[in-house]
Design a protein around this motif. Structure first.
Motif, PDB file in Angstrom:
ATOM      1  N   SER A 246      -5.013   3.921  -0.053  1.00  6.42           N
ATOM      2  CA  SER A 246      -3.758   3.236   0.261  1.00  6.42           C
ATOM      3  C   SER A 246      -3.047   3.880   1.449  1.00  6.42           C
ATOM      4  O   SER A 246      -2.548   3.183   2.339  1.00  6.42           O
ATOM      5  CB  SER A 246      -2.840   3.210  -0.971  1.00  6.42           C
ATOM      6  OG  SER A 246      -2.615   4.515  -1.459  1.00  6.42           O
TER       7      SER A 246
ATOM      8  N   TYR B   7       2.001   1.811  -3.499  1.00  7.50           N
ATOM      9  CA  TYR B   7       0.880   2.353  -4.257  1.00  7.50           C
ATOM     10  C   TYR B   7       0.759   3.855  -4.029  1.00  7.50           C
ATOM     11  O   TYR B   7       0.614   4.637  -4.976  1.00  7.50           O
ATOM     12  CB  TYR B   7      -0.422   1.672  -3.817  1.00  7.50           C
ATOM     13  CG  TYR B   7      -0.940   0.625  -4.766  1.00  7.50           C
ATOM     14  CD1 TYR B   7      -0.172  -0.505  -5.057  1.00  7.50           C
ATOM     15  CD2 TYR B   7      -2.184   0.746  -5.369  1.00  7.50           C
ATOM     16  CE1 TYR B   7      -0.648  -1.477  -5.923  1.00  7.50           C
ATOM     17  CE2 TYR B   7      -2.665  -0.218  -6.234  1.00  7.50           C
ATOM     18  CZ  TYR B   7      -1.904  -1.326  -6.510  1.00  7.50           C
ATOM     19  OH  TYR B   7      -2.361  -2.280  -7.375  1.00  7.50           O
TER      20      TYR B   7
ATOM     21  N   LEU C 256       0.828  -1.207   0.000  1.00  8.34           N
ATOM     22  CA  LEU C 256       0.000   0.000   0.000  1.00  8.34           C
ATOM     23  C   LEU C 256       0.865   1.261   0.000  1.00  8.34           C
ATOM     24  O   LEU C 256       0.514   2.264  -0.630  1.00  8.34           O
ATOM     25  CB  LEU C 256      -0.927  -0.002   1.219  1.00  8.34           C
ATOM     26  CG  LEU C 256      -2.022  -1.069   1.231  1.00  8.34           C
ATOM     27  CD1 LEU C 256      -2.706  -1.109   2.595  1.00  8.34           C
ATOM     28  CD2 LEU C 256      -3.047  -0.797   0.134  1.00  8.34           C
TER      29      LEU C 256
END
Length: 408
Positions: free
Chosen positions: A293, A79, A76
């Motif tokens: 995220s 991202y 995450l």
């Protein structure tokens, strides 16, 4: 999920699911309790701290330690920083050039002060200098990663057997303080100087309200995911090339730069991909993915803190962190804000610097995101702060830490 001798471990799937739940709880609490929203406390911070306290209570009552597999959390983070790179145009980078170097110079100077503060307070408790350094840029600006990386070396070279515990404890409490600092500082500055954005900008992280989601189709969302994955692949290749040259950088840093490169090569020239759609820079879908995220990453980071491991170190650590907090606030208000121009962008940058100074890059971004969603976006802040704290700080710390250790 498995059980091993008093430890309840949740695998990656469960960890992400609980992280999302933590984010929902934080959102509800921020909506129910006006001060949390008023001072722009990030929603994942509210939920994450609550869950970490509840997990500590479970341990205190039952002796059961709860642990999480955090592999998905690190994905995450990649991202999120890739979306920041995708939103950065060459024009923005040129605009952020002077503020970036000013903030970098201030941050490096602050790192030196932070180490001197930690060493000074440690000396008052008759602790060795390296202990103060662990309560300085090693764990605070450096975060958990730097603390974990340097603690074994400090433990071995200076006979500090609990160096790892000290470093992790300072990083943990520093993360909490950093999460709670940025919003109130920005609110104080915005209110006192009646600051407003010069122009209305689309949010870099998140969407302004629920109605904005109606403008995002399934293919918009998939288009953004596809672009992110392309940049991550390029970022991975960058990372391997950099590693082969002898320089170790976190993957999220090279993915950030990959996003910048791809945006300025593709978006700026209007080249279309095989899907027939334009590069999704500054699109609501990218901002929404950034919000999801970052929020889930920070929620997972905070909910997984094992607060009971820090009790024995509480006295000296609290003293060091109290001093560091005062120094960080003073530097933010009296140096960062004037140097950045005393305008709205400067106030949002101060929220980010609050996250940098005692916490981590994601904390800085979460602070700025919470402020931007309440008062208005500052694209300049989302260009300058991540470049300073995601790249240059690690390089500076790699030189500053050995310099200080050489004197002990």
């Amino acid at each position: 999920m498995d059980w091993v001798s008093g430890i309840l471990r949740f695998d990656s799937f469960f960890a992400v699911t609980i992280g999302i739940l933590v984010l929902f709880v934080g959102r509800q609490l921020n909506q129910q309790f006006a001060p949390l929203k008023e001072f722009s406390i990030p929603e994942p911070v509210t939920g994450g701290i609550l869950f970490s306290v509840l997990i500590a209570v479970v341990y205190a009552v039952s002796g059961i330690a709860i642990e999480f597999n955090l592999i998905a959390r690190d994905v995450l983070l990649v991202y999120f920083f890739t979306t920041i790179g995708i939103n950065a145009s060459l024009r923005d980078l040129l605009k952020g050039g002077l503020p970036l170097f000013i903030l970098l110079a201030i941050t490096i100077g602050y790192m030196l002060v932070q180490n001197l503060t930690g060493i000074g307070i440690a000396g008052l408790f008759e602790l060795d200098g390296p202990v103060g350094l662990l309560g300085g840029s090693v764990s605070l600006i450096g975060g958990h990663g730097t603390a974990i990386a340097w603690a074994p070396r400090i433990a071995e070279n200076f006979a500090i057997s609990n160096a790892m515990e000290i470093g992790v404890a300072c990083a943990t409490f520093g993360l909490i303080l950093a999460s709670l600092m940025g919003g109130p500082i920005a609110k104080f500055l915005i209110t006192r100087y009646d600051l407003k954005p010069e122009q209305k900008e689309a949010l870099d992280v998140g969407v302004a309200d629920e109605t904005d989601n109606g403008n995002i189709t399934g293919f918009d969302f998939l288009d953004a995911v596809f672009a992110i994955h392309i940049c991550v692949i390029v970022g991975y290749i960058f990372n391997e090339l950099v590693a082969s040259a002898g320089l170790q950088l976190p993957l999220f840093v090279t993915c950030l730069f990959a996003g910048i490169v791809m945006t300025n090569l593709i978006h700026g020239t209007g080249i279309r991909r095989i899907t027939g759609t334009r590069w999704p820079a500054r699109k609501p879908a990218v901002a929404l993915i950034a919000d999801i995220s970052l929020g889930t990453f920070l929620a997972m980071s905070l909910m997984s803190m094992q607060l009971w491991t820090l009790i024995d170190l509480a006295g000296p650590i609290f003293a060091i962190l109290a001093a560091q907090f005062v120094v960080a606030v003073a530097v933010n208000l009296f140096i960062v804000f004037p140097a950045m121009g005393k305008n709205y962008d400067a106030a949002v940058i101060c929220a980010g610097f609050g996250g940098i100074s005692l916490g981590s890059t994601p904390t800085a971004m979460a602070n700025m995101s919470a402020v931007s969603q309440r008062y208005g976006n500052s694209h300049l802040a989302f260009i300058v702060v991540p470049l300073v704290c995601a790249f240059f700080i690690d390089l500076a710390n790699a030189l500053i830490i050995p310099y200080f250790l050489s004197y002990f």
